[in-house]
Structures are given as C-alpha cells and as structure tokens.
Scaffold this active site. Structure first.
Site, PDB file in Angstrom:
ATOM      1  N   LEU A 414       0.921  -1.154  -0.075  1.00 31.62           N
ATOM      2  CA  LEU A 414      -0.118   0.173  -0.098  1.00 31.62           C
ATOM      3  C   LEU A 414       0.609   1.223  -0.058  1.00 31.62           C
ATOM      4  CD1 LEU A 414      -2.744  -1.118   2.717  1.00 31.62           C
ATOM      5  CD2 LEU A 414      -3.185  -0.668   0.184  1.00 31.62           C
ATOM      6  N   GLY A 415       2.070   1.026   0.341  1.00 31.95           N
ATOM      7  CA  GLY A 415       2.886   2.252   0.417  1.00 31.95           C
ATOM      8  C   GLY A 415       4.136   2.282   1.637  1.00 31.95           C
ATOM      9  N   GLY A 417       5.291   3.102   5.404  1.00 29.15           N
ATOM     10  CA  GLY A 417       4.905   4.016   6.783  1.00 29.15           C
ATOM     11  C   GLY A 417       6.315   4.296   6.922  1.00 29.15           C
ATOM     12  N   VAL A 422       3.884  -1.080   3.943  1.00 23.67           N
ATOM     13  CA  VAL A 422       2.540  -1.117   4.475  1.00 23.67           C
ATOM     14  C   VAL A 422       1.733  -2.180   3.369  1.00 23.67           C
ATOM     15  CG1 VAL A 422       0.306  -0.252   5.110  1.00 23.67           C
ATOM     16  CG2 VAL A 422       2.564   0.922   5.688  1.00 23.67           C
ATOM     17  N   LYS A 436       1.250  -3.204   8.934  1.00 22.15           N
ATOM     18  CA  LYS A 436       2.461  -2.290   9.006  1.00 22.15           C
ATOM     19  C   LYS A 436       3.829  -2.898   9.875  1.00 22.15           C
ATOM     20  CE  LYS A 436      -0.208   2.095   8.972  1.00 22.15           C
ATOM     21  NZ  LYS A 436      -0.091   3.459   9.658  1.00 22.15           N
ATOM     22  N   ASP A 529       2.089  14.047  16.058  1.00 29.89           N
ATOM     23  CA  ASP A 529       2.491  14.034  14.928  1.00 29.89           C
ATOM     24  C   ASP A 529       1.251  14.157  13.761  1.00 29.89           C
ATOM     25  OD1 ASP A 529       4.157  14.240  12.673  1.00 29.89           O
ATOM     26  OD2 ASP A 529       4.368  12.132  12.453  1.00 29.89           O
TER      27      ASP A 529
END
Ligand SMILES: *[C@@H]1O[C@H](CO)[C@@H](O)[C@H](O)[C@H]1NC(C)=O
Ligand SMILES: *[C@@H]1O[C@H](CO)[C@@H](O)[C@H](O)[C@H]1NC(C)=O
Ligand SMILES: *[C@@H]1O[C@H](CO)[C@@H](O)[C@H](O)[C@H]1NC(C)=O
Ligand SMILES: *[C@@H]1O[C@H](CO)[C@@H](O)[C@H](O)[C@H]1NC(C)=O
Length: 686
Positions: A414-415, A417, A422, A436, A529
C-alpha cells in the site's frame, strides 16, 4: 559325592533312552560294544525279528543264527536310508605240503545266513583271491541251468618268488573280481584240478579267498603268507524275506498280515539284492519305519546344503522344507534350485543408497533449517514483548504463517509507513486490513512498545484507526490495522487533485478528525504528529487518526527528528523550543491541517514558503482567508464554511499555548459551524 554325580548320569541315561527309543523295541538293549542295534535287529528274546538276532558276547556283537563254530563280528547295523550290516568274516584258505598237496583248509562256508535275510552286497564288495597257482570261484543263488544260478571267480599265478608286486592285484599272486547280486554266503571253491597245484613253492604255501568291502583291501606281497585267523570286512544287504521261496514283494506285502512297515510316513521298497522288501521313511522323514511312530520329521535345514539345496533361507516344515530368498533378493524360480539375485542390481542399489543418503541429508538440513526458523520466530516473539502481550485480552496475536496468509505473502503493497512497507491483507473473517511494520524493538524498548500496543488497543473510537492484532515473530513487530480504503488525507488533498471535495465533506473530515483527537486527549494520549498523512479515510470518507503515540517511542534527535524534518511545517514552535509535547501541540498541528483542508495547498507554500504565514498575513490584512481558499469552492455558502474553518485554524495556530482552544473545543466549534450552515440552509429553503 556319589548321589550328586549319579543324578545327572541317570538323567542323561533317561535322555539317551528317549532319544533312541524310536529305533528300538521298548525294553531292549540299544547297543552292544559301541554298536547300535536298531530294530529289526535286536539282542535277546522278543527284541529282534526272526533272522535278525544279534548276540552280545562280552560286549562283542556277533551275528546270531550262524554256524556256531565261526563268529561273524558285527561292525555296524543300519536300517535307513540303506538297510545294511557291516561284518567281519573270516577268510577262506587251504595250505599245501611241499609236493603241492592240500594238507589243511578252513571250513569253507560260514553259513551265517540261515534265515536268508542277508545278501552279500554286490555293489560294495569284491572277491579277492591270493595264491601263486590257484583258481577260486564262489557260487550261489537258487538252482538254475547248473546247480546254482551264479558262478564267479579268478585265477592267480606267480612265475617265481619275485613275480608278485605290492598294490598290484591283477593276476600275479592276487586277483579280484566283482560279484553278482543274490549271493547269500561266502562259499569258496578251490579248483581241484591237478594243474592248479602248488608244488615246491616255499613263497606260497597257502591259497586265500575272501569277499571284502571294495576299497578296503590292497594287495601286499607279504599277504601270500597271511595269518590264517584273518577276517575281512564285508557289507551285507538285508531285507524282510524268508529262505523257503515265499518272500513277499511290495506288490503284496502291504496288504498281508505281518507287514513290517508300521510307522506312519513309511513306505515299502522292493529289495534290490534278493527277494523281499525293505521299509523306508518317506521323503522328509527319518528314523525307523519298522516301529510305530518310528519315522519323524527330518530337519532338512540342519543337513548339508548339497543334500537339501537352498539358495536362500531354509525353513524346516513337517515332512519338507521351505526355501525363501533373503530380503531384497529374488529368484526367477524356486530358490531351492535357482539362485537368489538381488532385486535391484548393484548399480541400482548404490544409486538407491546414494539417493537415500542425499534425501536423509536434505531432510536433516531441512529439519535443522525449520528448527532454526522456529527458534528465530520464538526469539523474535520474546524480543517483541510477546510474553507480555500474549496475556493482553482482546489482542489477536498472529503467527508469521498467519500473517503470510493474511497478506497473501505481501502481495499488495500500500505504500511506506514510518518504518517500512505497508501491506494490504484480509483477515479470515474477510475484514480488510493494513499490515504495517513497526519500529525495531530492543530490550530497553519492550516496555514502551507493549505499553503502546495496549494503548492503541484501548483506543476505541470511530475516528481512530483500529488495531486488529499483531505479529511478533518477525525481527520487527507487525501491527494489523483496519483498512482505510481512500488513503490518507494528504493523498486526497494533494495527489488526487481531480477528485472533487465539497466544503461540507471538508467540514465533516475536520469534525471527525477533531473528534478522534479530542477522544485521544480525553484518554490523556497525545498524538505528537498530526498531519494529513496521519489522517486516513475509510471507504465512506470517515476520517481515522493513525500513527499516534509514535513520538514516545522515538528517541529525541534520532529517527523521529530526521523523519519529522519534512513535517516541520506542522510542528508546534513551542514543542520545538521546549521539547515538551502537550495536547496543545496537537491542536497547533491540527490548525495547519485545517488550513490545508480549506486551501488544498501544501504547507510549504507561497513566497514565505509557509502556508501558515500566508494565511496569517491575509487574515491580518484582509480579515479573510478567501484569496487562499481552494478555487474549486465557489458557492457563497461554501466559502462561508471555509472562512469559519479558517478562523478556527488561526485560533489553533496561536503562538501561546493558552491562546489556543482545547481539542474538544475545536471539535465543538466545527460542529457548531456545521449546525449554523444547516440552519442557514434550512432557513434559505424555507
Ligand atoms: C604231501 O601230502 C600227500 C597227501 O597227503 C602225500 O602223499 C605226500 O607224500 C606229501 N608230500 C610230502 C613231501 O610230505
Ligand atoms: C578295512 O576295514 C577294517 C574294518 O573296518 C578297518 O579296520 C581297516 O582300516 C580297513 N582298511 C582300509 C584300508 O580301509
Ligand atoms: C516259509 O517260512 C515262513 C516262516 O519262516 C512260514 O511262515 C511259511 O509258511 C513258509 N512257507 C513255505 C511255503 O514253506
Ligand atoms: C529311502 O528314502 C530316501 C529318501 O527319502 C532315499 O534317499 C533312499 O534311497 C531310500 N532308501 C531305499 C532303500 O530306497
């Protein structure tokens, strides 16, 4: 001493008696002078069949029923497989005076065979004649063309004292001849012809004749003066018969009374030397067929292999034996006759052996590898706080294998992290999740990490990304979260530029996010954050706060600062100065998020390089943020919404902490904006 010694002796005697009982009539002497006496032979009244008497004279077995004057000493008696008696028979002789006249002679016929059961074995004996001018013959059998049926003999002659040679029995001083079957006595005839006289031959004063076992006698010159008392071994065949001409053959005997083959597994065999029959144990049995139960199983396997061949393993069975090839061997036929060959030829066996060896090696390596993997999994589990977390209620802990299944072997990324990739996954209950990787947990961080997981698990709010479980068997812990289908707010704002975002949706996103953060603060948790990257949107565009609490796990000045440098635009300057994270720091960051939401511009923007400064500037100068709003929003009522949100954002971005509203208040303000708009819209409609 005598009693202790006697007992075993008696026992032995008893054992010996049972062992030989099958060859004897009960109660009869088994032997005499070392010679076994099996039935039909016997010593004493009732122990022998007529004609088979053995006299035991001072431990000397003598053939009974003979002419009393001559003793026929018995060497051995056998019943099966060949019916035989080996006896010592005195030689026959006659001697001469110097003018060649016979002056003394032995009584020529032994007549040891009155009952007619014996025949001199023609196969195993020969007639030998010694002398230097003599012709001797024997005769026998019933009356034929002449007085007897058989006549056989030979002549021996010496030219002088030196003629005869040792070992040479071919007519000079010695001759020998085979005999016919059917001879029942050792009747010798010395020729009475005057031509066969021995005049004036001091080297040959006597002639001798005897029937002897073949191979036993070798001529010696000295034997021309042989001791007159000499006896020679002779083999007799015997059979069940009488000498009055009414002997039975196997054709009649079995059905007649007095049939002698009484043992089971016995059979009748016609005599091959003279009339009558003998008994034999049938194939596979041994013993004495003349006695009840005399024939017993023969253990062929204990016999020499030449007799009972077997090329494999021999198994004795009743009356026969089996022969099977050794394991791994086979025979093309019966292994009794055909050789047993390896089922696999040698090269195949070697290949098989190597194959097997390699397989075992591979298996062992595999096993070692699996063990190693297992140990590693267990080590990681422990290092990642598994022992603490496994007791946390409501936290599913997945194994590495589970995880592989869930993410279909990390097939859909998904990309990225914070700490790694992830992956998208599906739980067994079909729920879609995001997996993750987390920060590497070392000994010192176990406590913090497990605490963090517990907190995340506790956070149950529709606007907070839900923790669904974890896997602790890898070198870094993997956390499994609910899946936010639409991705992060950052993606939506800045990447999917062509995706329209209505003012109302922006407001809803703001409200949801604020609610999530407010709930967090109510639980005394600070996010640390807050930025569009960490606000995820579900398939129904419901915002979910993610990645909270991470800052606690990051050593100040380490990865966090490095990572967060790019996000400095969101960082509360107070936090930056003091290093103390408060809930108001989250409010500040959220203010920046609100600005991005209404402007759809990145936080680094404009001449000043800061969206915050740009907004501050226009709010100070124009009292409106309008010129910075997303141009997509055109409706006046929508611009009003953005304006309100912008104003609230400016509140959040106040330099002083006490000038900023709390998160709860921010949420309430946003809801109020929504209510006002709804109210306004409602009135407009009315
Ligand atoms: C040998 O014996 C025969 C018959 O008994 C006799 O006539 C003869 O004289 C004997 N010869 C010698 C040398 O004694
Ligand atoms: C002949 O047989 C007798 C009696 O069994 C034996 O003592 C002798 O050694 C035998 N002689 C030979 C040369 O076989
Ligand atoms: C022959 O002798 C046997 C026993 O020795 C006897 O039973 C049988 O009757 C005799 N037969 C003749 C024909 O004499
Ligand atoms: C008795 O049987 C055995 C085998 O069973 C055989 O070898 C032997 O020659 C037989 N004896 C006679 C006398 O036929």
């Amino acid at each position: 001493m005598s009693t202790t010694f006697l007992l075993p002796t008696l026992l032995l005697a008893a054992l010996a008696a049972t062992a030989t009982s099958l060859t004897l009539k009960p109660g009869c002497r088994p032997s005499c002078g070392g010679v076994d006496v099996p039935y039909p032979f016997g010593i004493g009244q009732g122990c022998f069949l007529p004609g088979f008497e053995i006299v035991c004279d001072n431990s000397r077995p003598i053939l009974g029923n003979t002419k009393q004057a001559i003793e026929v000493f018995v060497l051995s008696l056998s019943v099966t497989p060949r019916p035989e008696a080996r006896v010592m028979v005195p030689i026959t002789w006659q001697c001469f005076n110097s003018s060649g006249d016979a002056i003394k002679w032995s009584i020529s016929t032994v007549n040891y065979n009155r009952a007619g059961v014996y025949r001199i074995s023609n196969n195993h004996n020969e007639l030998v004649v010694l002398g230097c001018n003599t012709f001797v013959y024997t005769n026998g059998g019933p009356r034929g063309r002449s007085t007897y049926t058989y006549y056989t003999g030979c002549a021996a002659y010496c030219d002088n004292a030196q003629s005869a040679r040792d070992g040479d029995c071919t007519g000079v001083g010695c001759c020998h001849v085979d005999i016919p079957p059917g001879l029942s006595d050792n009747k010798m005839r010395f020729s009475g012809d005057p031509d066969w006289k021995n005049p004036g031959m001091p080297f040959s004063l006597c002639d001798y004749a005897f029937i002897v076992e073949k191979g036993n006698y070798t001529f010696q010159k000295a034997d021309l003066k042989m001791d007159l008392e000499t006896s020679k071994p002779l083999r007799l065949d015997w059979a069940i018969r009488v000498n009055n001409g009414s002997s039975l053959s196997c054709a009649e005997a079995p059905s007649m009374p007095g049939y002698m083959c009484v043992s089971q597994h016995s059979e009748c065999v016609d005599s091959t030397n003279g009339p009558g029959y003998v008994c034999n144990c049938t194939e596979g049995y041994e013993g004495n067929p003349y006695l009840h139960k005399g024939c017993t199983n023969l253990n062929e396997c204990a016999r020499p292999r030449e007799e009972y061949p077997c090329n494999g393993v021999c198994y004795d069975i009743d009356g026969s034996y089996d022969c099977k090839c050794h394991l791994g061997y086979e025979s093309s036929g019966d292994p009794k006759e055909n050789p047993c060959n390896p089922k696999f030829p040698l090269p195949a066996r070697i290949a098989l052996g190597i194959g097997l060896g390699v397989s075992i090696l591979v298996f062992a390596l595999l096993l070692a590898f699996i063990m190693h993997q297992k140990r590693k999994l267990a080590e990681h589990f422990e290092m990642n706080g598994g022992n603490i977390l496994k007791s946390v209620i409501g936290l599913p802990i997945f194994t590495e294998k589970d995880l592989k299944k869930i993410t279909k072997n990390n097939s859909e990324c998904l990309g990225n992290g914070y700490f790694g990739k992830v992956y998208k996954g599906t739980l067994p209950d079909e729920a879609i999740v995001a997996v993750k990787s987390f920060i590497k947990v070392d000994k010192d961080r176990i406590g913090e990490f497990t605490e963090e997981v517990k907190i995340q698990l506790k956070m149950k709010h529709p606007n907070i990304l839900k923790l669904m479980g974890c896997c602790l068997q890898l070198d870094v812990p993997m956390l499994v979260y609910e899946f936010a289908a639409e991705g992060s707010l950052r993606d939506i704002l800045h990447w999917k530029q062509n995706q329209k975002l209505s003012a109302e949706l922006r407001l809803d996103i703001a409200i949801g996010s604020a609610n999530g953060l407010s709930y967090m603060h109510s639980e005394d948790i600070r996010h640390g954050d807050v930025k569009p990257d960490n606000i995820l949107l579900s398939d129904k565009s419901i915002p979910k706060i993610a990645d909270f609490g991470l800052s606690k796990l990051l050593n100040p000045g380490e990865k966090f600062t490095k990572k967060v440098i790019g996000c400095q635009g969101y960082m509360d300057p107070v936090f930056r100065n003091t290093g103390i994270l408060t809930s108001k720091s989250d409010v500040y960051s959220f203010g920046v998020v609100l600005l991005e939401l209404i402007s759809r511009k990145k936080v680094e923007y404009g001449e000043s390089g800061s969206l915050i400064i740009e907004f501050r500037h226009i709010y100070e100068t124009k009292k409106s943020g309008r010129s910075l709003f997303d141009e997509e929003i055109v409706a006046e009522k929508d611009i009003l919404i953005l304006e309100e949100i912008g104003k609230l954002a400016m509140q959040c971005l106040k330099e002083r902490l006490d000038g900023r509203p709390g998160m709860k208040e921010v949420a309430e303000q946003l809801v109020k904006i929504k209510e006002n708009i709804v109210h306004t819209t409602a009135t407009t409609l009315r």
